[in-house]
Design an enzyme around this catalytic site. Structure first.
Site, PDB file in Angstrom:
ATOM      1  N   ASP A   1       1.019  -1.135  -0.087  1.00  0.00           N
ATOM      2  CA  ASP A   1       0.008   0.114   0.131  1.00  0.00           C
ATOM      3  C   ASP A   1       0.788   1.162  -0.024  1.00  0.00           C
ATOM      4  O   ASP A   1       1.816   1.158   0.563  1.00  0.00           O
ATOM      5  CB  ASP A   1      -0.799  -0.113   0.940  1.00  0.00           C
TER       6      ASP A   1
ATOM      7  N   ASN B   1       1.434   3.447  -2.938  1.00  0.00           N
ATOM      8  CA  ASN B   1       1.941   3.589  -4.410  1.00  0.00           C
ATOM      9  C   ASN B   1       1.213   5.277  -4.621  1.00  0.00           C
ATOM     10  O   ASN B   1       1.995   6.005  -5.392  1.00  0.00           O
ATOM     11  CB  ASN B   1       1.539   3.038  -5.141  1.00  0.00           C
TER      12      ASN B   1
ATOM     13  N   GLU C   1     -11.998  -5.314  -5.294  1.00  0.00           N
ATOM     14  CA  GLU C   1     -12.451  -3.653  -5.258  1.00  0.00           C
ATOM     15  C   GLU C   1     -11.925  -2.607  -6.045  1.00  0.00           C
ATOM     16  O   GLU C   1     -12.537  -1.514  -6.133  1.00  0.00           O
ATOM     17  CB  GLU C   1     -12.522  -3.172  -3.663  1.00  0.00           C
TER      18      GLU C   1
ATOM     19  N   LEU D   1      11.802 -19.782  -5.171  1.00  0.00           N
ATOM     20  CA  LEU D   1      10.724 -19.009  -4.382  1.00  0.00           C
ATOM     21  C   LEU D   1       9.406 -19.255  -5.405  1.00  0.00           C
ATOM     22  O   LEU D   1       9.307 -19.192  -6.506  1.00  0.00           O
ATOM     23  CB  LEU D   1      11.290 -17.660  -4.295  1.00  0.00           C
TER      24      LEU D   1
ATOM     25  N   TRP E   1       2.781   8.049  -2.710  1.00  0.00           N
ATOM     26  CA  TRP E   1       4.082   8.307  -2.913  1.00  0.00           C
ATOM     27  C   TRP E   1       4.295   8.946  -4.294  1.00  0.00           C
ATOM     28  O   TRP E   1       4.845  10.180  -4.325  1.00  0.00           O
ATOM     29  CB  TRP E   1       4.657   6.954  -3.208  1.00  0.00           C
TER      30      TRP E   1
ATOM     31  N   HIS F   1       2.531   3.341  -8.909  1.00  0.00           N
ATOM     32  CA  HIS F   1       2.454   1.954  -9.322  1.00  0.00           C
ATOM     33  C   HIS F   1       3.934   1.347 -10.037  1.00  0.00           C
ATOM     34  O   HIS F   1       4.139   0.128  -9.668  1.00  0.00           O
ATOM     35  CB  HIS F   1       1.139   1.592 -10.065  1.00  0.00           C
TER      36      HIS F   1
HETATM   37  C1  FPP Z   1      -2.149  -0.045  -3.341  1.00  0.00           C
HETATM   38  O1  FPP Z   1      -1.556   1.532  -3.120  1.00  0.00           O
HETATM   39  C2  FPP Z   1      -1.326  -0.413  -4.439  1.00  0.00           C
HETATM   40  C3  FPP Z   1      -2.317  -0.972  -5.511  1.00  0.00           C
HETATM   41  C4  FPP Z   1      -3.578  -0.964  -5.619  1.00  0.00           C
HETATM   42  C5  FPP Z   1      -1.574  -1.597  -6.750  1.00  0.00           C
HETATM   43  C6  FPP Z   1      -0.348  -2.406  -6.174  1.00  0.00           C
HETATM   44  C7  FPP Z   1       0.562  -2.836  -7.498  1.00  0.00           C
HETATM   45  C8  FPP Z   1       1.834  -2.680  -7.573  1.00  0.00           C
HETATM   46  C9  FPP Z   1       2.836  -2.571  -6.294  1.00  0.00           C
HETATM   47  C10 FPP Z   1       2.498  -2.890  -8.845  1.00  0.00           C
HETATM   48  C11 FPP Z   1       2.622  -4.246  -9.204  1.00  0.00           C
HETATM   49  C12 FPP Z   1       1.538  -4.334  -9.905  1.00  0.00           C
HETATM   50  C13 FPP Z   1       1.725  -5.536 -10.934  1.00  0.00           C
HETATM   51  C14 FPP Z   1       0.402  -4.932 -12.035  1.00  0.00           C
HETATM   52  C15 FPP Z   1       2.272  -6.512 -10.766  1.00  0.00           C
HETATM   53  P1  FPP Z   1      -2.708   2.565  -3.469  1.00  0.00           P
HETATM   54  O2  FPP Z   1      -2.933   3.042  -4.811  1.00  0.00           O
HETATM   55  O3  FPP Z   1      -4.025   2.279  -2.651  1.00  0.00           O
HETATM   56  O4  FPP Z   1      -1.758   3.604  -2.783  1.00  0.00           O
HETATM   57  P2  FPP Z   1      -2.683   4.900  -1.912  1.00  0.00           P
HETATM   58  O5  FPP Z   1      -3.120   4.127  -0.434  1.00  0.00           O
HETATM   59  O6  FPP Z   1      -1.452   5.876  -1.404  1.00  0.00           O
HETATM   60  O7  FPP Z   1      -3.437   5.658  -2.590  1.00  0.00           O
END
Ligand code: FPP
Length: 242
Positions: free
Chosen positions: A13, A15, A60, A124, A18, A30
Site C-alpha cells: 500500500d 503507491n 474492489e 521461491l 508516493w 504503481h
Molecule cells: C495500493 O496502493 C496498491 C495497489 C492497488 C496496486 C499495487 C501494485 C503494485 C505494487 C505494482 C505491481 C503491479 C503489478 C501490475 C504486477 P494505493 O494505490 O492504494 O496507494 P494509496 O493508499 O497511497 O492511494
C-alpha cells in the site's frame, strides 16, 4: 529451526500517496511499486523465504477511476513481458491468484505463459494476487465443493482455496501506515504474525524488509497452545490447524 518466515504475504500500500507527494500521476507510483516488488523478490530469494504472496489488484480496485484501472492492467502486461525472464533466471515460480474471467484475453494469455515458463522453478514461489479478494476466495471454494457435492469442512475448504498450493503465511506485512487487512487472505492469516510499516510501498527497501524479518524472529508462535507447550520458543511454519 529456521527463524526466516517460510511464507511472507504483503499488502503493497502507498503507491498513490508516493506519487501524489511528488506531483506525479498515481500510475507513476504503481510503476515505482513494480521496482520495489522486484527488489523485494530478490531480497526474499537471498534471505531464504520460500513463498512470497503480494496483493497487486483487489476485487474492489475495479471501482477506481477508469484510467487508473486501465493503467494497472497495462502495467501488469508490461511487467509480465519485462520481468518474467529475470524472475525465471532467479529460480522464481510465478502463480497468479484471483478471478481471471474479467481480465482481457491478452492478459490471461500472458498470465498462463508466465506460469508455464516458470513452472519448474524451485527457489521461491511468487503468488501475485490479481483481481483477488479473501471473500471471493472463500465463496469460490465453497461453490467448488457444492458443485462436486462434497461436504464443507475446514480441511475441504482449505484444499479448495486459491492458495491451497502453499502453507498459510507466517508473516503478513502491510506498508503505507494503515492497520487493516482489506479483504486479503482472510482465511489464511488466522495465525500469521502481523507487521505494519509506515513506509509507502515504493520506499519499502531491503532494510525495511529486514526490520520486518527481525520482528518475526522475536515472535513466539503458539497456534492456540500455551507458551510451555511450544517450549517457549520456536517458529513453526507451514502448519495448518485442524
Ligand atoms: C495500493 O496502493 C496498491 C495497489 C492497488 C496496486 C499495487 C501494485 C503494485 C505494487 C505494482 C505491481 C503491479 C503489478 C501490475 C504486477 P494505493 O494505490 O492504494 O496507494 P494509496 O493508499 O497511497 O492511494
Amino acid at each position: 529451526m529456521s527463524k526466516v518466515p517460510y511464507h511472507v504475504a504483503i499488502v503493497m500500500d502507498g503507491n498513490g500517496r508516493w506519487a501524489t507527494k511528488r506531483f506525479l500521476p498515481r500510475i507513476a507510483g504503481h510503476r515505482q511499486g513494480v521496482e520495489s516488488l522486484r527488489r523485494c523478490v530478490e531480497a526474499c530469494v537471498e534471505r531464504g523465504v520460500g513463498v512470497l504472496t503480494v496483493f497487486a489488484f483487489s476485487s474492489e480496485n475495479w471501482n477506481r477511476p477508469s484510467e487508473e484501472v486501465s493503467g494497472l492492467m497495462e502495467l501488469l502486461a508490461l511487467t509480465l513481458s519485462g520481468e518474467v525472464p529475470r524472475l525465471h533466471a532467479n529460480g522464481v515460480r510465478i502463480h497468479f491468484v484471483g478471478d481471471r474471467v474479467r481480465l482481457s484475453q491478452k492478459v490471461q494469455a500472458g498470465l498462463a505463459q508466465a506460469e508455464h515458463t516458470t513452472a519448474g522453478n524451485q527457489r521461491l514461489v511468487l503468488n501475485v494476487c490479481f483481481n483477488y479478494g479473501g471473500r471471493w476466495d472463500i465463496a469460490q471454494a465453497a461453490q467448488k465443493l457444492a458443485s462436486r457435492g462434497e461436504a464443507i469442512t475446514e480441511l475441504s475448504l482449505d484444499r479448495a482455496m486459491a492458495l491451497a498450493h502453499v502453507p498459510d503465511p507466517d508473516l503478513l506485512i502491510r506498508t503505507g501506515g494503515e492497520l487493516r487487512i482489506s479483504n486479503f487472505l482472510l482465511w489464511q492469516v488466522a495465525y500469521s504474525e502481523l507487521y505494519f510499516s509506515d513506509k509507502l510501498w515504493p520506499e519499502f527497501d531491503e532494510a525495511a524488509l529486514d526490520e520486518a524479518l527481525a520482528f518475526f524472529r522475536t515472535r513466539e508462535r503458539r497456534f492456540g497452545q500455551t507458551s510451555a507447550q511450544v517450549g517457549g520458543h520456536g517458529v513453526r511454519h507451514g502448519m495448518k490447524v485442524a
